[in-house]
Design an enzyme around this catalytic site. Structure first.
Site, PDB file in Angstrom:
ATOM      1  N   ARG A 102      21.852   7.898  21.412  1.00  0.00           N
ATOM      2  CA  ARG A 102      21.470   6.892  20.403  1.00  0.00           C
ATOM      3  C   ARG A 102      22.013   7.392  19.072  1.00  0.00           C
ATOM      4  NH1 ARG A 102      15.848   3.821  19.193  1.00  0.00           N
ATOM      5  NH2 ARG A 102      16.712   2.683  20.953  1.00  0.00           N
ATOM      6  N   HIS A 129      23.189  -2.672  21.758  1.00  0.00           N
ATOM      7  CA  HIS A 129      21.995  -2.103  22.419  1.00  0.00           C
ATOM      8  C   HIS A 129      21.984  -2.618  23.870  1.00  0.00           C
ATOM      9  CE1 HIS A 129      18.353  -0.106  22.931  1.00  0.00           C
ATOM     10  NE2 HIS A 129      17.548  -0.754  22.110  1.00  0.00           N
ATOM     11  N   GLN A 132      18.773  -2.461  26.223  1.00  0.00           N
ATOM     12  CA  GLN A 132      17.716  -3.412  25.873  1.00  0.00           C
ATOM     13  C   GLN A 132      18.007  -4.784  26.459  1.00  0.00           C
ATOM     14  OE1 GLN A 132      14.777  -2.807  23.944  1.00  0.00           O
ATOM     15  NE2 GLN A 132      14.328  -4.749  24.950  1.00  0.00           N
ATOM     16  N   ASP A 219      14.400 -10.003  16.306  1.00  0.00           N
ATOM     17  CA  ASP A 219      14.386  -8.555  16.060  1.00  0.00           C
ATOM     18  C   ASP A 219      14.188  -8.364  14.552  1.00  0.00           C
ATOM     19  OD1 ASP A 219      14.655  -5.797  16.367  1.00  0.00           O
ATOM     20  OD2 ASP A 219      16.842  -5.830  16.460  1.00  0.00           O
ATOM     21  N   CYS A 260      12.466  -6.925  21.211  1.00  0.00           N
ATOM     22  CA  CYS A 260      12.781  -5.589  21.761  1.00  0.00           C
ATOM     23  C   CYS A 260      11.795  -4.531  21.300  1.00  0.00           C
ATOM     24  CB  CYS A 260      14.206  -5.197  21.393  1.00  0.00           C
ATOM     25  SG  CYS A 260      14.472  -5.013  19.616  1.00  0.00           S
ATOM     26  N   ARG A 288      12.548  -1.754  30.581  1.00  0.00           N
ATOM     27  CA  ARG A 288      13.519  -0.725  30.171  1.00  0.00           C
ATOM     28  C   ARG A 288      13.536   0.386  31.222  1.00  0.00           C
ATOM     29  NH1 ARG A 288      14.885  -0.128  24.752  1.00  0.00           N
ATOM     30  NH2 ARG A 288      16.281   1.444  25.592  1.00  0.00           N
TER      31      ARG A 288
HETATM   32  N1  NVA Z   1      17.878  -3.587  15.592  1.00  0.00           N
HETATM   33  C1  NVA Z   1      16.906  -2.536  15.731  1.00  0.00           C
HETATM   34  C2  NVA Z   1      16.588  -2.327  17.177  1.00  0.00           C
HETATM   35  C3  NVA Z   1      15.548  -1.272  17.429  1.00  0.00           C
HETATM   36  C4  NVA Z   1      15.287  -1.070  18.889  1.00  0.00           C
HETATM   37  C5  NVA Z   1      17.453  -1.268  15.124  1.00  0.00           C
HETATM   38  O1  NVA Z   1      18.632  -0.972  15.328  1.00  0.00           O
HETATM   39  O2  NVA Z   1      16.709  -0.580  14.421  1.00  0.00           O
HETATM   40  N1   CP Z   2      13.543  -1.273  21.774  1.00  0.00           N
HETATM   41  C1   CP Z   2      13.853   0.007  21.586  1.00  0.00           C
HETATM   42  O1   CP Z   2      14.999   0.438  21.788  1.00  0.00           O
HETATM   43  O2   CP Z   2      12.820   0.772  21.160  1.00  0.00           O
HETATM   44  P1   CP Z   2      12.890   2.252  20.607  1.00  0.00           P
HETATM   45  O3   CP Z   2      13.613   2.200  19.279  1.00  0.00           O
HETATM   46  O4   CP Z   2      11.460   2.660  20.450  1.00  0.00           O
HETATM   47  O5   CP Z   2      13.621   3.121  21.573  1.00  0.00           O
END
Ligand code: NVA
Ligand code: CP
Length: 307
Positions: A102, A129, A132, A219, A260, A288
Site C-alpha cells: 500500500r 484500489h 477493494q 468514498d 469501502c 475483502r
Molecule cells: N480513497 C480512500 C480509500 C481508503 C480505503 C483513500 O485513498 O484514502
Molecule cells: N477499505 C480499505 O482499504 O480500508 P483500510 O484503509 O482500512 O485498509
C-alpha cells in the site's frame, strides 16, 4: 495472472474466477473446512499509508490459508531511508513468496513487480484500489445474484476507488455512471480509455448518475495524502456530492449502497443511509478477506486445490 497491480491487467474470465474462488472460500470457512493451501509460504505486507481492513484481512487471510503474513511498516524499512524500490524488490524476492504493498505512487507497485521475481498485490495506491473493487463486486453478486446488466453509480471524488470501479464494473459487464465535480474527476487516462464505452457515463450531476441505479458507491472526499486539501474539498463537495435519502430516491427502489470505509458520516454519506445499508457495507468489508484469499491462491499457483 502473475500479479494484481490493477484490474485492467485481468481478463473478464480471470476476474470472474477470482470472485468464484472468493465465494467458495467463504463457504469453506463457514463450514469449517481446512484451507491450509499456503503452508510454508510467506506474504510480506508493506504499508506506507494507514490501514485497518487491508492489513487485518490480508494478515488473517494468510494465516487461514496456513501461510505466514509479515507486516513491514514503511518507517522500519530502508526504503524510507532511500533504498530503491528496485533493490528492495530484488532482496524481498529472496525471502518471500509474495508482496502486498500500500503506497502512494502506482509506479512503485509496477516497479516492485518488474524488478522482483515474486507476485505483487496492490493494496491501494493514489491511482487504484483493485482489492477493494473485487470485494465490492463479490458483495454485489451476493445481493443481486449477477453483475452483468446492472447499473452502478459512483458519487464523489474521482479517486482510486472511482478509477478501479470504472475498470472493474465495465470488465464485469455492468454499466457505471460517475458523478464528480469539475477538477476532481477520475484519472484522465481512464476517462480517455473508456470515453466511448457504451456502459460509461461521466457527469457533474449526482442525480443523473444515480438515476435507476442498482448499486450506489461512494468514498471519502479527501483520501490519504489529500489531508492538506480537506477543507477546500469540503466546500467543493458539500451538499451536492452526498449519498442521502433524497439522492437515493432517484435510484432503483431496491438500491444497494456500498462504501469501502472508513466513512466520514454526514460528508459523503448521511448516517441515516449508512445505517440503512450497514449490513451490505460490512459484508463488503468482510469480503475483502475472502476475495483476497482467492487472489493469494491464484497468485501463489495453488488454485488446483480450490473448487
Ligand atoms: N480513497 C480512500 C480509500 C481508503 C480505503 C483513500 O485513498 O484514502
Ligand atoms: N477499505 C480499505 O482499504 O480500508 P483500510 O484503509 O482500512 O485498509
Amino acid at each position: 495472472m502473475k500479479h494484481l497491480l490493477k484490474l485492467s491487467d485481468l481478463s473478464q474470465d480471470e476476474l470472474l474466477l477470482l470472485l468464484k474462488t472468493g465465494h467458495e472460500l467463504k463457504q469453506k470457512q463457514k463450514e469449517g473446512i481446512e484451507t491450509s493451501y499456503l503452508k510454508g509460504k510467506t506474504l510480506g505486507m508493506i504499508f506506507q499509508k494507514a490501514s485497518t481492513r487491508t492489513r487485518v484481512s490480508f494478515e488473517v487471510g494468510m494465516s487461514q490459508l496456513g501461510g505466514q503474513p509479515l507486516y513491514l511498516s514503511a518507517s522500519d524499512l530502508q526504503l524510507n531511508r532511500g533504498e530503491s524500490i528496485q533493490d528492495t524488490a530484488r532482496v524481498l524476492s529472496r525471502y518471500l513468496d509474495g508482496i502486498m504493498i500500500r503506497t502512494y505512487d502506482q509506479q512503485d507497485v509496477e516497479d516492485l513487480a518488474a524488478f522482483g521475481s515474486i507476485p505483487v498485490i496492490n493494496g491501494l495506491t493514489d491511482l487504484y484500489h483493485p482489492c477493494q473493487i473485487l470485494a465490492d463486486l463479490m458483495t454485489v453478486q451476493e445481493y443481486k445474484g449477477q453483475l452483468d446488466q446492472l447499473k452502478f453509480a459512483f458519487v464523489g471524488d474521482g479517486n482510486n476507488m472511482a478509477n478501479s470501479l470504472i475498470v472493474g464494473s465495465l470488465l464485469a459487464g455492468a454499466s457505471i455512471a460517475v458523478a464528480s465535480p469539475s477538477g476532481y474527476q477520475p484519472d484522465p487516462a481512464i476517462l480517455e480509455q473508456y470515453a466511448r464505452h457504451a456502459g460509461f457515463l461521466l457527469t457533474e450531476d449526482p442525480v443523473e448518475a444515480v438515476k435507476e441505479a442498482d448499486v450506489v458507491f461512494t468514498d471519502v472526499w479527501a483520501s490519504m495524502g489529500d489531508e492538506s486539501e480537506a477543507e477546500k474539498r469540503q466546500q467543493v463537495f458539500k451538499d451536492t456530492y452526498q449519498v442521502n435519502a433524497k439522492l437515493l430516491s432517484a435510484a432503483a427502489p431496491d438500491v444497494m449502497v456500498q462504501h469501502c470505509l472508513p466513512a466520514h458520516k454526514e460528508e459523503e454519506i448521511t448516517a441515516e443511509v449508512f445505517e440503512q445499508h450497514a449490513e451490505a457495507i460490512f459484508d463488503e468489508a468482510e469480503n475483502r478477506l475472502h476475495v483476497q484469499k482467492a487472489v493469494l491462491l491464484h497468485l501463489m499457483g495453488v488454485n488446483a486445490h480450490v473448487s
